[in-house]
Design a protein around this motif. Structure first.
Motif, PDB file in Angstrom:
ATOM      1  N   ARG A   1       3.388  -6.079  -6.962  1.00 50.99           N
ATOM      2  CA  ARG A   1       4.493  -6.339  -7.756  1.00 50.99           C
ATOM      3  C   ARG A   1       4.358  -6.692  -9.119  1.00 50.99           C
ATOM      4  O   ARG A   1       5.468  -6.946  -9.453  1.00 50.99           O
ATOM      5  N   GLN A   2       3.331  -6.055  -9.563  1.00 56.07           N
ATOM      6  CA  GLN A   2       3.714  -5.773 -10.960  1.00 56.07           C
ATOM      7  C   GLN A   2       3.535  -4.328 -11.536  1.00 56.07           C
ATOM      8  O   GLN A   2       3.410  -3.761 -12.340  1.00 56.07           O
ATOM      9  N   LEU A   3       4.042  -3.273 -10.433  1.00 53.12           N
ATOM     10  CA  LEU A   3       3.405  -2.014 -10.727  1.00 53.12           C
ATOM     11  C   LEU A   3       5.184  -2.039 -11.730  1.00 53.12           C
ATOM     12  O   LEU A   3       5.995  -2.519 -10.870  1.00 53.12           O
ATOM     13  N   GLU A   4       5.690  -1.211 -12.989  1.00 50.99           N
ATOM     14  CA  GLU A   4       6.142  -1.565 -12.986  1.00 50.99           C
ATOM     15  C   GLU A   4       7.979  -0.360 -12.661  1.00 50.99           C
ATOM     16  O   GLU A   4       9.415  -1.101 -12.912  1.00 50.99           O
ATOM     17  N   SER A   5       7.720   0.378 -11.690  1.00 58.12           N
ATOM     18  CA  SER A   5       9.422   1.279 -11.140  1.00 58.12           C
ATOM     19  C   SER A   5       9.611  -0.422  -9.424  1.00 58.12           C
ATOM     20  O   SER A   5       9.997   0.290  -9.289  1.00 58.12           O
TER      21      SER A   5
ATOM     22  N   ALA B   1       0.940  -1.687  -0.065  1.00 60.47           N
ATOM     23  CA  ALA B   1      -0.089  -0.060  -0.149  1.00 60.47           C
ATOM     24  C   ALA B   1       0.823   0.955  -0.060  1.00 60.47           C
ATOM     25  O   ALA B   1       0.359   2.241  -0.406  1.00 60.47           O
ATOM     26  N   ARG B   2       2.004   1.630   0.950  1.00 60.70           N
ATOM     27  CA  ARG B   2       2.630   2.802   0.827  1.00 60.70           C
ATOM     28  C   ARG B   2       3.572   3.007  -0.518  1.00 60.70           C
ATOM     29  O   ARG B   2       3.212   3.696  -1.145  1.00 60.70           O
ATOM     30  N   GLU B   3       4.039   2.126  -1.348  1.00 64.61           N
ATOM     31  CA  GLU B   3       4.989   1.385  -1.901  1.00 64.61           C
ATOM     32  C   GLU B   3       3.825   2.056  -3.503  1.00 64.61           C
ATOM     33  O   GLU B   3       3.989   3.116  -4.422  1.00 64.61           O
ATOM     34  N   LEU B   4       2.802   1.878  -3.616  1.00 60.71           N
ATOM     35  CA  LEU B   4       1.920   2.125  -4.623  1.00 60.71           C
ATOM     36  C   LEU B   4       0.602   3.861  -3.923  1.00 60.71           C
ATOM     37  O   LEU B   4       0.671   3.760  -5.116  1.00 60.71           O
ATOM     38  N   LEU B   5       0.724   3.459  -2.878  1.00 60.42           N
ATOM     39  CA  LEU B   5       0.504   5.530  -2.979  1.00 60.42           C
ATOM     40  C   LEU B   5       1.302   6.677  -3.058  1.00 60.42           C
ATOM     41  O   LEU B   5       1.068   7.573  -3.434  1.00 60.42           O
ATOM     42  N   ARG B   6       2.684   6.120  -2.963  1.00 59.77           N
ATOM     43  CA  ARG B   6       3.604   7.264  -2.893  1.00 59.77           C
ATOM     44  C   ARG B   6       4.209   7.391  -4.658  1.00 59.77           C
ATOM     45  O   ARG B   6       4.624   8.049  -5.154  1.00 59.77           O
ATOM     46  N   ALA B   7       3.312   5.878  -5.740  1.00 61.15           N
ATOM     47  CA  ALA B   7       3.620   5.994  -6.734  1.00 61.15           C
ATOM     48  C   ALA B   7       2.845   7.019  -7.519  1.00 61.15           C
ATOM     49  O   ALA B   7       3.015   7.384  -8.195  1.00 61.15           O
ATOM     50  N   ALA B   8       2.029   7.269  -6.533  1.00 62.61           N
ATOM     51  CA  ALA B   8       0.174   7.906  -7.183  1.00 62.61           C
ATOM     52  C   ALA B   8       0.346   9.593  -6.910  1.00 62.61           C
ATOM     53  O   ALA B   8      -0.059  10.011  -7.020  1.00 62.61           O
ATOM     54  N   GLY B   9       2.017   9.673  -5.935  1.00 62.99           N
ATOM     55  CA  GLY B   9       1.905  10.479  -5.999  1.00 62.99           C
ATOM     56  C   GLY B   9       1.686  11.245  -4.457  1.00 62.99           C
ATOM     57  O   GLY B   9       1.512  12.847  -4.217  1.00 62.99           O
TER      58      GLY B   9
ATOM     59  N   LEU C   1      -8.523   5.988  -3.395  1.00 61.21           N
ATOM     60  CA  LEU C   1      -7.277   6.796  -3.974  1.00 61.21           C
ATOM     61  C   LEU C   1      -6.200   6.754  -5.293  1.00 61.21           C
ATOM     62  O   LEU C   1      -6.157   7.481  -5.769  1.00 61.21           O
ATOM     63  N   LEU C   2      -6.015   5.483  -4.873  1.00 58.46           N
ATOM     64  CA  LEU C   2      -4.978   4.769  -6.275  1.00 58.46           C
ATOM     65  C   LEU C   2      -6.166   5.453  -7.237  1.00 58.46           C
ATOM     66  O   LEU C   2      -5.380   5.386  -8.259  1.00 58.46           O
ATOM     67  N   ALA C   3      -7.493   4.829  -7.329  1.00 51.03           N
ATOM     68  CA  ALA C   3      -8.373   5.270  -8.772  1.00 51.03           C
ATOM     69  C   ALA C   3      -7.952   6.049  -8.846  1.00 51.03           C
ATOM     70  O   ALA C   3      -8.667   6.802 -10.493  1.00 51.03           O
ATOM     71  N   LEU C   4      -7.928   6.917  -8.567  1.00 52.65           N
ATOM     72  CA  LEU C   4      -8.181   8.402  -8.635  1.00 52.65           C
ATOM     73  C   LEU C   4      -6.899   9.380  -9.361  1.00 52.65           C
ATOM     74  O   LEU C   4      -6.966   9.749 -10.122  1.00 52.65           O
ATOM     75  N   ARG C   5      -5.991   8.193  -9.016  1.00 51.60           N
ATOM     76  CA  ARG C   5      -4.683   8.603  -9.569  1.00 51.60           C
ATOM     77  C   ARG C   5      -3.808   7.487 -10.476  1.00 51.60           C
ATOM     78  O   ARG C   5      -2.752   7.012 -11.082  1.00 51.60           O
ATOM     79  N   ALA C   6      -5.377   6.569 -11.034  1.00 49.46           N
ATOM     80  CA  ALA C   6      -4.552   5.389 -11.957  1.00 49.46           C
ATOM     81  C   ALA C   6      -3.577   5.381 -12.759  1.00 49.46           C
ATOM     82  O   ALA C   6      -2.765   4.804 -13.962  1.00 49.46           O
TER      83      ALA C   6
ATOM     84  N   ARG D   1      -1.314   7.427 -13.154  1.00 49.56           N
ATOM     85  CA  ARG D   1       0.112   7.678 -12.248  1.00 49.56           C
ATOM     86  C   ARG D   1       0.518   6.204 -12.501  1.00 49.56           C
ATOM     87  O   ARG D   1       1.965   5.874 -12.271  1.00 49.56           O
ATOM     88  N   LEU D   2      -0.278   4.990 -12.324  1.00 51.28           N
ATOM     89  CA  LEU D   2       0.584   3.891 -12.552  1.00 51.28           C
ATOM     90  C   LEU D   2       0.371   3.176 -13.598  1.00 51.28           C
ATOM     91  O   LEU D   2      -0.636   2.462 -14.528  1.00 51.28           O
ATOM     92  N   HIS D   3       0.887   2.021 -13.600  1.00 51.81           N
ATOM     93  CA  HIS D   3       1.821   1.119 -15.158  1.00 51.81           C
ATOM     94  C   HIS D   3       2.080   0.077 -14.436  1.00 51.81           C
ATOM     95  O   HIS D   3       3.096   0.269 -13.446  1.00 51.81           O
ATOM     96  N   PHE D   4       1.696  -1.391 -14.838  1.00 54.35           N
ATOM     97  CA  PHE D   4       2.252  -2.031 -14.498  1.00 54.35           C
ATOM     98  C   PHE D   4       2.090  -3.580 -15.162  1.00 54.35           C
ATOM     99  O   PHE D   4       1.805  -2.691 -16.984  1.00 54.35           O
TER     100      PHE D   4
END
Length: 403
Positions: A393-397, A193-201, A270-275, A277-280
């Motif tokens: 795990r599938q997040l590109e970064s 959750a922390r990694e995804l939220l940070r990736a979303a800004g 919250l992640l869906a609002l900035r989807a 920014r997320l690439h898998f």
């Protein structure tokens, strides 16, 4: 729900019960009505029982209160109720009026509420020691059920309370509430959750790990639930965050109750609002997703979760059907009524089997522990994860590969 403290007043219960028009549209949505085909095991029946108790028309006999104790608190009835009955508040107030059930394993639940004690239990009871101990305990006892629910693997390292440096504005600061059992058994998903939220800004502030009071509120332990609510409010005020999130939808209702006026959710909205920014990375795999009752009926953002998972290219995603959808875990219900919990769980696992997935996802830690215990008994071998773990795990970064 109303803010704490909860007043277990009969007048309040009677007023809530009067909202019900006795139409019966809740019956097909209720897991316990499907299990027993009894009016007393339906929302409509429980509302009538609560009203009679509040007005002194009946006594709280063991047989009567068992119908109320059987309620899973899944809130499926609220989703379909045309009169908008606040069933969750009614159930909470009635259980507060009755007090804890004699079946409630208070000492065991107290242990589960403390992350350090739970981690110590893992160290003292490795899988081989548990196998020896469980045979000494009565079958279907709460302690034996709790041993069966413990994962066979050691928990991941817990996140410590911290504030991370970030270029995000204060308005984008998210408080992440780890909880109690989830902070130990779902530590990997917390990190995800922390990694995804940070990736979303977003900037993430991790609150201390402790119990939000959901187990106590569910069981009628009003004083303990109020103490937990005070701790939640103090931790929230110290965080300086604008939003509070938990990866455990089973905690959402209790956190919202403790923090009226605060935006409390799980990360998916919250992640869906900035989807964008997320690439898998692609994943060619068939995946079944079980939506916990609280994800659907309390968080009410199951579609946001589905949309995020659909952003993983090549993923063959299937939602486990129903109704009823409940796996039977339902907080402490699995410890108090293990036979009933197992029936509901096995019915759900049968539906998973029909999908023949290569992986199973579920976002609530209580559900996953209960499902995993059933899978071990049945010999099912799907990897079982929190959806956030798969997304991270599938997040590109991240540079990780899904095992």
């Amino acid at each position: 729900m109303n803010n704490m403290p909860l007043e277990n007043t009969p007048a309040r219960i009677a007023t809530l019960a009067d909202q019900c028009v006795q139409c019966g549209l809740c019956l097909p949505a209720c897991p316990t009505y499907a299990l027993d085909a009894s009016e007393a095991e339906s929302p409509r029946g429980r509302i009538a029982l609560a009203a009679a108790l509040a007005r002194g028309q009946v006594s709280p006999t063991p047989a009567l209160r068992e119908h109320l104790d059987h309620c899973l608190g899944c809130m499926a009835c609220e989703r379909v109720c045309p009169a908008k009955v606040d069933y969750g508040e009614l159930l909470t107030a009635t259980r507060a009026l009755l007090g804890p059930s004699p079946r409630r394993p208070g000492r065991l639940i107290s242990l589960l509420r403390h992350p350090r004690a739970l981690r110590l239990l893992h160290r003292l009871l490795p899988p081989r020691a548990r196998d020896w101990l469980r045979h000494l305990l009565p079958e279907r006892s709460a302690a034996r059920t709790a041993l069966d629910l413990l994962p066979t693997s050691s928990p991941a390292a817990v996140m410590t309370s911290s504030r991370e440096p970030s270029s995000a504005s204060d308005a984008d600061t998210i408080g992440l509430f780890p909880g109690c059992v989830a902070s130990v058994e779902d530590a990997e998903a917390q990190q995800a959750a922390r990694e995804l939220l940070r990736a979303a800004g977003y900037r993430v502030f991790v609150l201390p790990a402790f119990c939000c009071g959901a187990l106590d509120l569910h069981g009628g332990e009003v004083a303990a639930a109020e103490r937990a609510a005070i701790a939640v409010r103090e931790a929230w005020q110290a965080s300086g965050a604008r939003h509070l999130v938990t990866i455990t939808p089973g905690c959402l209702g209790t956190l919202r109750r403790a923090l009226p006026g605060v935006a409390v959710d799980d990360p998916f909205s919250l992640l869906a609002l900035r989807a964008d920014r997320l690439h898998f990375r692609p994943l060619s795999q068939s995946v079944a997703i079980h939506m916990p009752c609280t994800q659907v009926n309390v968080a009410r953002n199951d579609e946001a979760l589905m949309q995020l998972l659909r952003r993983i290219p090549d993923l063959d995603l299937a939602r486990v059907g129903g109704p009823p959808y409940c796996c039977g875990a339902a907080g402490s219900h699995v410890l108090e009524f293990p036979e009933r919990a197992d029936i509901l769980r096995d019915a759900l696992l049968d539906r998973v089997s029909a999908l023949a997935p290569e992986r199973l996802l579920s976002s609530n830690i209580g559900c996953r522990l209960h499902l995993a215990a059933g899978m071990r008994v049945r010999g099912d071998h799907w990897p079982l994860q929190h959806p956030l773990t798969l997304l991270a795990r599938q997040l590109e970064s991240t540079g990780k590969n899904t095992p």
